[in-house]
Design a protein around this motif. Sequence first.
Motif: not given
Ligand SMILES: Cc1ncc(COP(=O)(O)O)c(C=O)c1O
Length: 357
Positions: A63-66, A131-133, A159-164, A189-193, A199-201
């Motif tokens: 997960g990109s949170q890691q 961006q979140n939020p 740079e955090d890019d999970p929504y691209r 980046g993230s595979f969550s969205k 899958l936490r990847l």
């Molecule tokens: C900006 C941002 N970074 C990271 C994450 C964490 O995502 P992940 O599910 O890949 O851990 C999120 C989740 O909503 C997010 O909004």
Amino acid sequence: MISFAGGLPAPASFPDLSTAAVPRELLQYGASEGEPELRLRIWRELADAGLVCAPEQVLVLSGSQQGIDLVAKMCVDQGTAVALESPGYLAALQVFRFFGARFITLDPDRPQQLLQAPERPALCYVVPTFQNPTGRCHTAAQRERLAHTCMTGGITLFEDDPYRDLVYEPCDLQPVCSHMTSGSWIYQGSFSKTFAPGLRLGFLACSPDLLPYVTRLKQAADLHSNRLSQHLVLQQLQHPHHAQRLMNLRAHYKARRDHFAATLHHALTPYAEWHIPPGGLFFWLRLKTPVDTQALLQRAIAQGVAFMPGEPFFHQPPQDRRNYLRLNFSHASEEETEVGLRILADLLDACISEQPR
Ligand SMILES: Cc1ncc(COP(=O)(O)O)c(C=O)c1O
């Protein structure tokens, strides 16, 4: 509960994952950096996005949170100055705060101000794409200016890019890190969205100077990410229908966004203002008349509706911190959206009319 609170993808968007033919060797320990084939695939996708690096610079994350946790461990000590947008991603703020960060506000229009700050930040964390939020997307000029500031100021860019991939309008999507021709950077980046958060990847790529440290921190954290998840994600990425699936996903969320925008317009125009997000999963609302959004939340929950008050997204709460709400549009159905936003409108009306004049 009708939830506009989390960044939950629509369950209908989850792919059909086949676990029937999982190679037995995947049950063994694996490489800390990630499965070689998956890393190569990510590396190729990064190159297509304009971020050129060596395949060895790519690491798979749980997960990109890691990635936020690993970078905070690497870069942040008690009192370290960290620049970020205000409002910013809440769970990143919490991690940086946990490691002792002092926050400096990044103004995307004037990143060079960071160079004049009384103490220059060691790290700059940014979500430039949807961006979140707020859902906002940085322009090409803002991206170049930010990279230039980090390079000249010796600031590590994160740079955090999970929504691209969740893009609904034409936007500049080029990673800011691709403009970093020198200095230290981490892109993740993230595979969550686009696949499934369970899958936490996720993944990161970083400049060569940081690689040995991030790799050791990853090893110390969990040895490696789940090999079964890596196998399933690679299968999806290699699937002949992958590109079409992403296009369908965007069309699905764009329709959801448009329906949400129309319902918002109908129900909340007297009470709030907002921009239509060009991508991502959230609307960011500014209330025209301030109300206590925490009290509003309690009343909304009692009526079966959840949302995120805006206040915790600010590292230094502004005067008007209580005037914001974040609403997710990807999870609730269209019918739930109509009911939920009507309830919110009625509650706002009640809160405002109860205020002393
Ligand atoms: C900006 C941002 N970074 C990271 C994450 C964490 O995502 P992940 O599910 O890949 O851990 C999120 C989740 O909503 C997010 O909004």
